[in-house]
Enzyme design. Structure first.
Site, PDB file in Angstrom:
ATOM      1  N   ASP A  38       1.236  86.360   4.949  1.00 19.16           N
ATOM      2  CA  ASP A  38       1.003  87.594   5.695  1.00 19.16           C
ATOM      3  C   ASP A  38       1.807  88.785   5.149  1.00 19.16           C
ATOM      4  O   ASP A  38       2.855  88.599   4.536  1.00 19.16           O
ATOM      5  CB  ASP A  38       1.378  87.348   7.175  1.00 19.16           C
ATOM      6  CG  ASP A  38       0.651  88.282   8.108  1.00 19.16           C
ATOM      7  OD1 ASP A  38       0.870  88.190   9.320  1.00 19.16           O
ATOM      8  OD2 ASP A  38      -0.137  89.114   7.611  1.00 19.16           O
TER       9      ASP A  38
HETATM   10  C1  LIG Z   1      -6.239  87.763   4.435  1.00 17.10           C
HETATM   11  C2  LIG Z   1      -4.783  87.494   4.602  1.00 17.10           C
HETATM   12  C3  LIG Z   1      -4.265  86.355   3.763  1.00 17.10           C
HETATM   13  C4  LIG Z   1      -4.001  88.752   4.284  1.00 17.10           C
HETATM   14  C5  LIG Z   1      -2.596  88.695   4.874  1.00 17.10           C
HETATM   15  O1  LIG Z   1      -1.993  89.965   4.762  1.00 17.10           O
HETATM   16  P1  LIG Z   1      -2.544  91.088   5.707  1.00 17.10           P
HETATM   17  O2  LIG Z   1      -3.790  91.636   5.160  1.00 17.10           O
HETATM   18  O3  LIG Z   1      -2.649  90.544   7.120  1.00 17.10           O
HETATM   19  O4  LIG Z   1      -1.441  92.224   5.631  1.00 17.10           O
HETATM   20  P2  LIG Z   1      -0.802  92.953   6.880  1.00 17.10           P
HETATM   21  O5  LIG Z   1      -0.321  91.892   7.815  1.00 17.10           O
HETATM   22  O6  LIG Z   1       0.343  93.752   6.248  1.00 17.10           O
HETATM   23  O7  LIG Z   1      -1.866  93.824   7.488  1.00 17.10           O
HETATM   24 MG   LIG Z   2      -1.442  90.374   8.652  1.00 19.91          MG
END
Ligand SMILES: CC(C)CCOP(=O)(O)OP(=O)(O)O
Ligand SMILES: [Mg+2]
Length: 240
Positions: A16
């Site tokens: 994440d």
């Molecule tokens: C699709 C998934 C693995 C991407 C994880 O990062 P994210 O897009 O949720 O990024 P953010 O939490 O910073 O919005």
């Molecule tokens: Mg995310």
């Protein structure tokens, strides 16, 4: 100070923080996802070298469908590219690929590529990578219950025959001999499971990192493994 005999067999990862990583640097989201793929590649290589047996990677959640279409298409394109680039490498290095979750909503071309990679690596046993795409931990338990209920209805088993072993045999993680992760790593400071593996995480050690996924390199991975090795896993057992 890592001890080989205390290495986790199965690590689950929620990768994440890719978009926040990009935003913080004034970069487009696409570069956040691309950076995340680079981290994924090195994480798999480290796991392979350190003798990890299984990785379950949360690559796309059911909620991710609600992102802007351009972003979803971008992610699908990235998954396609990674699979094309890595297919030869996977087969040669003894890495097995499996998918858990509902892949039927993915672009047909990506589904075909996944099927090809899953078939081509089925016999590999060096490292098993389960990619959770559009996976729901609660649905996984529900679909296992439905299968078991049908067996009771068909008269093949009695309700009292149902035990946790029987349930585990019907979860989507039945494809691996190590269904229960020893360690879960979630990056970006979020402290929740997001409907990832649920039943399987019953006794898993949880490690939360403030690093965004693209910044989760070897040093951060070692920190997670050291933390894991310092924990006394009691499985609800001895009180000490
Ligand atoms: C699709 C998934 C693995 C991407 C994880 O990062 P994210 O897009 O949720 O990024 P953010 O939490 O910073 O919005
Ligand atoms: Mg995310």
């Amino acid at each position: 100070e890592l001890r080989r005999e205390l290495m986790p067999k199965h690590i689950a990862v929620i990768m994440d923080g890719n978009r926040r990583w990009a935003k913080k640097r004034g970069l487009p989201v696409a570069l956040g996802y691309a950076a995340g793929i680079r981290t994924l590649r090195s994480f798999v290589k480290l796991s392979y070298n350190w003798g990890i047996s299984a990785l379950t990677l949360f690559a796309f959640s059911s909620e991710n469908w609600f992102r802007p279409k351009a972003e979803v298409d971008l992610l699908m394109g990235l998954f396609d590219k990674v699979l094309k680039d890595e297919l030869e490498n996977l087969t040669r290095t003894g890495i097995r690929l499996s998918i858990i979750g509902d892949a039927s909503q993915l672009p047909k071309s990506l589904q075909d590529l996944i099927d090809k990679a899953v078939m081509a690596t089925k016999a590999n046993s060096r490292l098993h990578i389960l990619v959770a795409i559009n996976y729901s931990g609660q649905y996984d338990v529900v679909q296992a219950c439905q299968t078991i209920a049908q067996r009771v209805k068909d008269g093949n088993i009695e309700p009292e025959d149902i035990n946790s072993f029987l349930v585990e045999q019907e979860l989507q993680t039945k494809c691996t001999e190590f269904p229960s992760p020893d360690l879960l790593i979630r990056t970006s400071g979020e402290l929740r499971l997001s409907n990832f593996l649920l039943w399987q995480l019953a006794y898993t050690e949880l490690f939360f990192s403030h690093s965004q996924w693209p910044d989760f390199g070897e040093a951060e991975f070692l920190e997670a493994l050291c933390s894991f090795q310092q924990r006394q896993r009691r499985y609800g057992g001895q009180s000490s």
